[in-house]
Design an enzyme around this catalytic site. Structure first.
Site, short mmCIF file in Angstrom:
data_model
loop_
_atom_site.label_atom_id
_atom_site.label_comp_id
_atom_site.label_asym_id
_atom_site.label_seq_id
_atom_site.Cartn_x
_atom_site.Cartn_y
_atom_site.Cartn_z
N LYS A 206 -3.61 3.22 -2.32
CA LYS A 206 -4.84 4.02 -2.46
C LYS A 206 -4.73 5.20 -1.50
O LYS A 206 -4.57 5.02 -0.30
CB LYS A 206 -6.08 3.19 -2.11
N ASP B 266 0.82 -1.22 0.00
CA ASP B 266 0.00 0.00 0.00
C ASP B 266 0.85 1.27 0.00
O ASP B 266 2.06 1.24 0.21
CB ASP B 266 -0.90 0.02 1.24
N MET C 73 -8.32 9.48 8.82
CA MET C 73 -8.76 9.83 7.45
C MET C 73 -9.84 10.92 7.46
O MET C 73 -10.80 10.85 6.70
CB MET C 73 -9.28 8.58 6.74
#
Length: 255
Positions: free
Chosen positions: A61, A39, A174
């Site tokens: 991502k 990742d 996030m």
């Protein structure tokens, strides 16, 4: 290619960013990998542990930059296992803390490919801890929430709204792009002066830390140019950070 090895998949949590914070078991999995799917938030130093013959595939991502969809990653993982052997799916933090790890397990199971999980150190606990902010502390916080800043459809999580009414520590992952909306939720709960912090790229060379209170947090983030990836911490435990006393004095002088 013809695969003489048995297909298998290992989901490995890489920890918060510092390569040395991966577990020994995670390191051993990397050393036996035939393929590594890794990742965006994974330290590339960890790829040095991978055998020379292994295939390394970036499937990162990030907000606004999705190199591969989750569905595509799931299928890549299976295809590589069937064709190469042992696939290590290397994920930032812990695979089961907003890592969609269980979806990958389910996909492997649908092809009858053996899979195992090696947990990682979640940034939600370790990044505050590295800054001497405990998520729990006797007489100050009996529990903690770990909440995503936004849901899959872009809304602020209903759980976060609930969390603002709790006395627990609240760690938001996030959610930096919605910091104004998030701090407004805490203000609506009467928590203007609640200690709060934002930590960018915790445990890495790009780490930035801002410490203040709910009222001042968005301006501090703007002033210090804090960028994603970052997490937010709300709660009395933030007052234990070495910087808090000085920033609180400044806040008191202007409020």
């Amino acid at each position: 290619m013809q695969n003489s090895k048995h297909p298998s998949i290992t989901l490995v949590g890489a920890g918060p960013g510092d390569a040395e914070l991966i577990t020994i078991k995670g390191m051993k999995a990397l050393q036996t990998a035939d393929v590594v799917l890794y990742d965006a938030l994974v330290s590339e130093e960890l790829l040095d542990l991978v055998p020379a013959h292994a295939v390394k595939v970036y499937v990162g991502k990030r907000s606004g930059d999705h190199s591969a969809s989750q569905q595509a990653i799931n299928q890549l993982m299976v295809d590589y296992a069937l064709n190469y052997g042992h696939v290590v799916r290397l994920k930032g933090g812990d695979p089961f803390v907003f890592g969609r790890g269980y979806e990958e397990l389910e996909h492997a199971a649908s092809y009858n490919i053996p899979a195992q999980v090696i947990p990682g150190i979640s940034s939600s606990i370790s990044v505050p801890g590295l800054q001497q902010i405990p998520v729990t502390h006797r007489g100050m916080s009996e529990s903690f929430w770990v909440v995503t800043g936004t849901t899959a459809d872009g809304r602020i999580s209903d759980d976060l709204r609930e969390a603002t009414h709790s006395n627990a520590t609240v760690v938001v992952l996030m959610g930096l792009h919605k910091i104004k909306e998030i701090t407004e939720l805490f203000k609506a709960a009467g928590k203007h002066r609640l200690p709060a912090a934002v930590i960018q790229s915790g445990s890495t060379q790009n780490e930035k830390v801002v410490v203040g209170v709910v009222d001042t947090l968005p301006e501090l983030v703007k002033q210090h140019e804090v960028k994603a990836p970052a997490l937010m911490i709300f709660g009395q435990v933030v007052s234990l950070h070495p910087q808090f006393q000085s920033v609180n004095e400044v806040y008191d002088s202007i409020s």
